[in-house]
Design a protein around this motif. Sequence first.
Motif, mmCIF file in Angstrom:
data_model
loop_
_atom_site.group_PDB
_atom_site.id
_atom_site.type_symbol
_atom_site.label_atom_id
_atom_site.label_comp_id
_atom_site.label_asym_id
_atom_site.label_seq_id
_atom_site.Cartn_x
_atom_site.Cartn_y
_atom_site.Cartn_z
ATOM 1 N N LEU A 1 65.161 27.567 4.176
ATOM 2 C CA LEU A 1 64.969 26.730 5.202
ATOM 3 C C LEU A 1 63.869 27.174 6.132
ATOM 4 O O LEU A 1 63.144 26.154 6.487
ATOM 5 C CB LEU A 1 66.222 26.859 6.267
ATOM 6 N N TYR B 1 65.073 24.536 -1.454
ATOM 7 C CA TYR B 1 66.259 24.433 -0.430
ATOM 8 C C TYR B 1 67.591 23.720 -1.066
ATOM 9 O O TYR B 1 68.784 24.280 -0.850
ATOM 10 C CB TYR B 1 65.931 23.409 0.521
ATOM 11 N N LYS B 2 67.293 22.833 -2.020
ATOM 12 C CA LYS B 2 68.363 22.427 -2.774
ATOM 13 C C LYS B 2 69.412 23.156 -3.504
ATOM 14 O O LYS B 2 70.398 23.289 -3.480
ATOM 15 C CB LYS B 2 67.905 21.093 -3.731
ATOM 16 N N MET C 1 61.454 21.930 -1.230
ATOM 17 C CA MET C 1 62.613 20.951 -1.336
ATOM 18 C C MET C 1 63.587 21.324 -2.602
ATOM 19 O O MET C 1 64.837 21.460 -2.204
ATOM 20 C CB MET C 1 62.430 19.364 -1.502
ATOM 21 N N SER D 1 71.549 26.388 13.317
ATOM 22 C CA SER D 1 71.723 26.541 11.789
ATOM 23 C C SER D 1 72.731 27.646 11.075
ATOM 24 O O SER D 1 73.344 27.640 10.551
ATOM 25 C CB SER D 1 70.297 26.415 11.065
ATOM 26 N N GLU E 1 57.443 19.714 4.287
ATOM 27 C CA GLU E 1 58.126 19.605 3.117
ATOM 28 C C GLU E 1 57.561 19.217 1.806
ATOM 29 O O GLU E 1 56.747 18.333 1.578
ATOM 30 C CB GLU E 1 58.954 18.376 3.153
ATOM 31 N N TYR F 1 69.325 30.904 1.359
ATOM 32 C CA TYR F 1 69.304 29.924 2.088
ATOM 33 C C TYR F 1 68.269 29.859 3.274
ATOM 34 O O TYR F 1 67.512 28.969 3.584
ATOM 35 C CB TYR F 1 70.449 29.652 2.601
ATOM 36 N N TYR G 1 59.449 28.575 13.269
ATOM 37 C CA TYR G 1 61.195 28.443 13.152
ATOM 38 C C TYR G 1 61.721 29.915 12.966
ATOM 39 O O TYR G 1 61.524 30.445 11.907
ATOM 40 C CB TYR G 1 61.481 27.321 12.130
ATOM 41 N N VAL H 1 71.403 25.511 -1.057
ATOM 42 C CA VAL H 1 72.361 24.754 -0.660
ATOM 43 C C VAL H 1 73.599 24.537 -1.476
ATOM 44 O O VAL H 1 74.790 24.986 -1.274
ATOM 45 C CB VAL H 1 71.963 23.376 0.027
ATOM 46 N N LYS H 2 73.046 24.255 -2.918
ATOM 47 C CA LYS H 2 74.168 24.182 -3.769
ATOM 48 C C LYS H 2 74.910 25.351 -4.195
ATOM 49 O O LYS H 2 76.062 25.453 -4.242
ATOM 50 C CB LYS H 2 73.483 23.742 -5.202
ATOM 51 N N LEU I 1 60.856 25.658 4.532
ATOM 52 C CA LEU I 1 60.756 23.992 4.729
ATOM 53 C C LEU I 1 60.376 23.522 6.435
ATOM 54 O O LEU I 1 59.481 22.913 6.429
ATOM 55 C CB LEU I 1 62.128 23.648 4.408
ATOM 56 N N LYS I 2 60.716 24.415 7.184
ATOM 57 C CA LYS I 2 60.648 24.286 8.592
ATOM 58 C C LYS I 2 59.069 24.577 8.902
ATOM 59 O O LYS I 2 58.265 23.791 9.612
ATOM 60 C CB LYS I 2 61.349 24.873 9.472
ATOM 61 N N GLU J 1 57.285 19.495 -2.825
ATOM 62 C CA GLU J 1 58.369 19.312 -3.756
ATOM 63 C C GLU J 1 59.150 20.864 -3.998
ATOM 64 O O GLU J 1 60.167 20.799 -3.988
ATOM 65 C CB GLU J 1 57.449 19.047 -5.123
#
Lengths: 392, 282
Positions: free
Chosen positions: B252, B268-269, B265, B214, B260, B248, B207, B272-273, B255-256, B262
Amino acid sequence: MLRSVKGLICQGPKFIPACFSQVCGKAWLSTAANQDAQMTAVFRTSEGDPANHTEEHEGQHYGIPLQELQLVFPHGLPQRFRMQTETFNEACLMVRRPALELLGYLKSTKPDYPAVRYVIYGERGTGKTMTLCHAIHYCARQGWLVLHVPDAHLWVKNCKELVPSSYKKERFDQPLESSAWLKNFKMSNEQFLKEIKTQQRYLWSKRESTEEGHPLGEVVEQGLRRVKNASDVVGVVLKELKRQCSLGAYRLLVAVDGVNALWGRTSLKKRDNSYVAPEELTLIQSLRKMVTNDWNGGAVVTTLSQTGAVSKPSSAYLPHELLRKEGFDTLDPFIPIQVYNYTEWEFESCYQYYLERRWLQHERARMDEGRQELRFLSSANPQQLERICASL
Amino acid sequence: VPITKAKPVIPRTEKMAFDQDWANVYPTAAAFKPSSVPLPIRMGYPASGGVSPPKEGNLELINIPNFLHLTPAAIRKHCAALKDFCTEWPAALDNDEKCEQHFPVEVETVDYVSAGPTVRNPKARLVNLRIKLSNLNLDDHAKKKLIKLVGERYCKGTDTLTITTDRCPLRRQNYDYGLYLLTVLYHESWKTEMWEKDKTEEDMEEYIWENSPSQKKVLDTLFRIKSSEKINDITKEELLTSEIVQDYRNSLVALKNEGETENNMANYKKSVKRLLNVQDFQ
């Protein structure tokens, strides 16, 4: 209409919250044997407003009055929970950490920011739908307009009538599902529908049309009367709500359960026995536009659900597996919230609740070994525990 | 003929000395003989309330292949016998890295010896060529193209390309063909064809965030957030190079590409926050 007053609002002696954090599991159990009457308060809280739920209430059940239940969740609750509500004559939701986290984020939503998407995911039976319902209850109490799609999978499977759309030629309408959803939507958002006015003229047929400036309730009535136009009505309602929410008159919560249905496969077939793609369904198209973040003033809370997903293995629960690339890219950037099995504390709480409601009738269930057996058999999975206890 | 009773035979195991030469008991591959193997082996489904059947007359033990003829002592004897036919190993190549550095291509061939009407064995013409791609001079595009060209023959874990040839009748021909394939693959992967510019997102191996939908969405969202806060003079480049966006992007891409977990994720969380300026409220 009005259910019996008995057991409407949970009332128990209010315990000082500081107790819980200091008490560890075993000590709590020994006191439980001695002080039976006061134990009701350990797993219950009389705090009925989700806005005031904090970490202290974690693991406790709070009750929703039954009339409010009808109004807020006409079609939203899982079926087994609804049966439980009828049996116990009260609806008690457990306050859990993912829900508290989500409520925290929702409390800090700013009206001019683009809508933030939250995706609740987790293994089967861990409580994703219940977390969603908790969030919906909070938003309903806060006066938001709640757009709740109880299970998006219902719209892509087992449709009895698939009608070619009159608006766009390649699309298909689903009159039955649309009218059912409109009925429930109307029940929960009556006064909003009176206040919001249409901003455009809609022509339904040669003789019927809705003028500009009329309340949205009229559009919904039109959909319920002429079931043929119901899917288009749904599309119109969603479009209007999205457009007007950006102007700031109200806050909108879009709650979709099983959002992976929007990008998955359908099990509906066309005349020539080929599968219908989700893009060809009007309902799915309208919903896809809602879960994008090109509007502001609200939030989108969704759950991923494997049960009901067409052609997905039962062990799939991660966002990428269920949403596929297209769905992930559409929802990105989103905030993922994972829901886990019960912790020790939450399991105790649930067990005590069932005992208090006299749901566990077996003699061994009351004893310590019975409790450990339940813990082992269900491995603290909420759904499994509920199913096992149902037969005791 | 007078009928005489057969004398009870003492099994060979009783007569074995414990320091005997085992290679004399099993010089070649042979079936399992319970009277020759001095081990108390049991095999098979246990009887009810009992144990597995013993080795005497145990068909299961006889049917399975055994390696009693290949004990370390026996192999040492074989090597000692073959030593006269071998040449010395070069003293300078004393570890694997040096071998790989000087001889990156490993050629594997098998010789078969059997007593029979003919000495030829059709399996002998098979040739295996192994090479690590890190030893080849390939740039990014060439490496990806080579991996796509060879498909199954490349192992990602060990970064080895294995070419197996047996389509020619002679081993020498197969070896030449294998080398020819390697040469052709190398040169072809360096060339860029006209149709390669039609490579779509689905063909990509990993990716890439730059110029992806995105990235566009994130920029769009950030612009809207900034304009709602009345900051209108921020440019696209500033946003792209800002720490939040880079954070970010990294999460990402991880992740890709890696899947995925723990950790992924959680990262990523968090990113994004920070991106969307969402605060916890507890």
